[in-house]
Design an enzyme around this catalytic site. Structure first.
Site, PDB file in Angstrom:
ATOM      1  CB  SER A 173     -28.806  28.190 -12.101  1.00  0.00           C
ATOM      2  OG  SER A 173     -28.271  28.500 -10.829  1.00  0.00           O
ATOM      3  CE1 TYR A 230     -26.977  22.714 -11.916  1.00  0.00           C
ATOM      4  CE2 TYR A 230     -26.150  24.586 -10.654  1.00  0.00           C
ATOM      5  CZ  TYR A 230     -27.196  23.937 -11.282  1.00  0.00           C
ATOM      6  OH  TYR A 230     -28.438  24.501 -11.298  1.00  0.00           O
ATOM      7  CE  LYS A 272     -28.839  24.122 -14.839  1.00  0.00           C
ATOM      8  NZ  LYS A 272     -29.931  23.362 -15.468  1.00  0.00           N
TER       9      LYS A 272
HETATM   10  C1  WQD Z   1     -27.989  28.645   1.093  1.00  0.00           C
HETATM   11  C2  WQD Z   1     -27.308  29.331   2.269  1.00  0.00           C
HETATM   12  C3  WQD Z   1     -25.111  28.475   2.779  1.00  0.00           C
HETATM   13  C4  WQD Z   1     -26.439  24.474   3.937  1.00  0.00           C
HETATM   14  C5  WQD Z   1     -26.962  26.438  -4.443  1.00  0.00           C
HETATM   15  C6  WQD Z   1     -26.295  26.451  -5.800  1.00  0.00           C
HETATM   16  C7  WQD Z   1     -27.179  27.112  -6.798  1.00  0.00           C
HETATM   17  C8  WQD Z   1     -28.546  26.469  -6.830  1.00  0.00           C
HETATM   18  C9  WQD Z   1     -29.141  26.393  -5.461  1.00  0.00           C
HETATM   19  C10 WQD Z   1     -29.187  24.619  -8.182  1.00  0.00           C
HETATM   20  C11 WQD Z   1     -25.828  29.598   2.032  1.00  0.00           C
HETATM   21  C12 WQD Z   1     -26.076  28.192   3.913  1.00  0.00           C
HETATM   22  C13 WQD Z   1     -26.407  25.783   3.526  1.00  0.00           C
HETATM   23  C14 WQD Z   1     -26.103  24.162   5.286  1.00  0.00           C
HETATM   24  C15 WQD Z   1     -25.746  26.515   5.691  1.00  0.00           C
HETATM   25  N1  WQD Z   1     -28.429  25.153  -7.348  1.00  0.00           N
HETATM   26  N2  WQD Z   1     -26.073  26.797   4.388  1.00  0.00           N
HETATM   27  N3  WQD Z   1     -25.779  25.212   6.112  1.00  0.00           N
HETATM   28  O1  WQD Z   1     -25.399  27.748  -2.146  1.00  0.00           O
HETATM   29  O2  WQD Z   1     -27.159  29.563  -2.302  1.00  0.00           O
HETATM   30  O3  WQD Z   1     -27.117  27.779  -3.974  1.00  0.00           O
HETATM   31  O4  WQD Z   1     -28.215  25.816  -4.551  1.00  0.00           O
HETATM   32  O5  WQD Z   1     -29.578  23.709  -8.654  1.00  0.00           O
HETATM   33  O6  WQD Z   1     -26.587  27.010  -8.049  1.00  0.00           O
HETATM   34  O7  WQD Z   1     -25.059  27.129  -5.710  1.00  0.00           O
HETATM   35  O8  WQD Z   1     -27.870  27.251  -1.695  1.00  0.00           O
HETATM   36  O9  WQD Z   1     -29.129  26.021   0.020  1.00  0.00           O
HETATM   37  O10 WQD Z   1     -26.733  25.359  -0.438  1.00  0.00           O
HETATM   38  O11 WQD Z   1     -27.209  27.520   0.722  1.00  0.00           O
HETATM   39  O12 WQD Z   1     -25.441  27.420   6.480  1.00  0.00           O
HETATM   40  O13 WQD Z   1     -26.078  23.017   5.715  1.00  0.00           O
HETATM   41  O14 WQD Z   1     -27.355  28.442   3.396  1.00  0.00           O
HETATM   42  O15 WQD Z   1     -23.866  28.864   3.282  1.00  0.00           O
HETATM   43  O16 WQD Z   1     -25.530  30.826   2.635  1.00  0.00           O
HETATM   44  P1  WQD Z   1     -26.768  28.141  -2.493  1.00  0.00           P
HETATM   45  P2  WQD Z   1     -27.759  26.431  -0.339  1.00  0.00           P
END
Ligand code: WQD
Length: 351
Positions: free
Chosen positions: A124, A149, A153
């Site tokens: 990741s 998590y 990795k």
């Molecule tokens: C994306 C953007 C949030 C939800 C995570 C893990 C990473 C990987 C993928 C794997 C961010 C914003 C989100 C919401 C929002 N995991 N957001 N409202 O945090 O980039 O990555 O998932 O298995 O290791 O850290 O992904 O989709 O949670 O967020 O505004 O309800 O959307 O702040 O900027 P992230 P995400």
């Protein structure tokens, strides 16, 4: 090649199974359905035009894992199996370290016993931690992650690197995913999170089908063009094809272990993604800006040159296609996969 796909019933695993079959590889799925529905296997059979072999197994069980590897006689293993919710990993760190590390140890031990020396591992972008320069280059060190998590990795990458140093005949690709989104173009496979989605795209998709009231945008005061965070979203079908490219490249690798970023190479903001989703749905969806989510980084995306140069792979599907495919999947399957399997296939190996 004959490929054992550990975690092959999950979101990325299931799409990769289809991509492997499309390239003429032979597949055995190993999954315990702890975070996947058994009915995924029906959908895979339907899309592949034939049943896909299944071994129902908890990979933290070393003895059972050994039996599965012995029975399936793979040329290579693709290892997706593990727990993946960042927030849950903070609350249940032991479960994350135990499950993700033990499953890897079982697989590596069984692979050594049965002389399987080809492995593709799901890593990741979280391994780049808080300090890597953007776009993230694979050469960046030291790896670090902000959650249990993510640290599983980092640890598994370290374990695989050491195992590779000890056995120069091994070939292991570490695939660092950015933000996987999208669904199979058929609308029959997609992401089906259990409970309240943690990630942006499945959350918006559930707003669109009325399962959630509104999206909460976590902060619009970042130092980015529209104030919301930038991420590198990659279509799950591109990601699946990246696994096939990595698998087929293993033989040509000059070193036992090599990391590859799988991303699109560009940043998209939360707002851009949300607007694109509303456009795909054809009506405005509700969203409100709330405070920042602790731990979120403002902006990052992948340096994709290594994957392009060495794997001959790059993402080809854009934002519009990603959200259109998610909407097709979510509107056809508002509650995700059916809970029950339609029926057992004759060649499915009993647990
Ligand atoms: C994306 C953007 C949030 C939800 C995570 C893990 C990473 C990987 C993928 C794997 C961010 C914003 C989100 C919401 C929002 N995991 N957001 N409202 O945090 O980039 O990555 O998932 O298995 O290791 O850290 O992904 O989709 O949670 O967020 O505004 O309800 O959307 O702040 O900027 P992230 P995400």
């Amino acid at each position: 090649m004959r490929v054992l796909v550990a975690g092959g019933a999950g979101y990325i695993g299931s799409h990769t199974v289809l991509a492997l079959l499309a390239r003429g590889h032979d597949v055995v799925v190993a999954d315990d359905f702890s975070n996947a529905r058994p009915s995924v296997m029906d959908r895979l059979a339907e899309l592949a035009g034939r049943p896909v072999a299944l071994e129902e197994v908890d990979l933290t069980d070393e003895a059972r894992t050994e039996e599965v590897v012995a029975r399936s006689e793979p040329d290579a293993v693709i290892h997706f199996a593990g727990l993946k919710a960042v927030g849950e990993s903070v609350r249940e760190p032991l479960a994350y370290y135990r499950t993700n590390l033990d499953a890897t140890f079982s697989l590596l031990t069984a692979m050594r016993t049965h002389d399987v020396r080809r492995l593709v591992f799901s890593s990741s972008a979280t391994v780049y931690g808080d300090h890597a320069p953007v776009p993230y280059p694979e050469s960046y060190e030291p790896l670090a992650a902000a959650s249990p998590y993510g640290r599983t990795k980092v640890m598994i990458e370290q374990v695989l690197t050491d195992v590779g140093l000890a056995d120069p005949d091994l070939r292991i690709a570490l695939l660092r995913y950015f933000n996987p989104v999208g669904a199979h173009a058929s609308g029959r496979l997609g992401e089906d999170p259990q409970g309240v989605p943690n990630n942006l795209v499945p959350y918006v998709a559930q707003v669109a089908v009325g399962r959630r009231d509104r999206l909460q945008i976590y902060g619009d005061d970042y130092d980015t063009p529209d104030g919301t965070c930038l991420r590198d979203y990659i279509h799950v079908e591109d990601l699946a094809e990246g696994h096939v490219a990595a698998l087929e490249h293993l033989e040509a690798m000059a070193t036992p272990v090599r990391a590859f970023n799988l991303g699109s190479g560009r940043g998209t903001s939360v707002r851009e993604l949300f607007d694109a989703f509303c456009a795909a749905v054809g009506r405005p969806l509700e969203a409100e800006v709330v405070g920042r989510r602790p731990g979120d980084l403002p902006a990052y995306w992948a340096d994709v040159t290594r994957a392009a140069d060495e794997l001959g792979w790059r993402a080809t599907r854009g934002l519009e296609e990603m959200v259109a495919d998610v909407w097709r999947w979510q509107s056809a399957n508002p509650d995700g996969y059916p809970r029950e399997r339609a029926g057992q296939h004759p060649d499915v190996t009993p647990a």
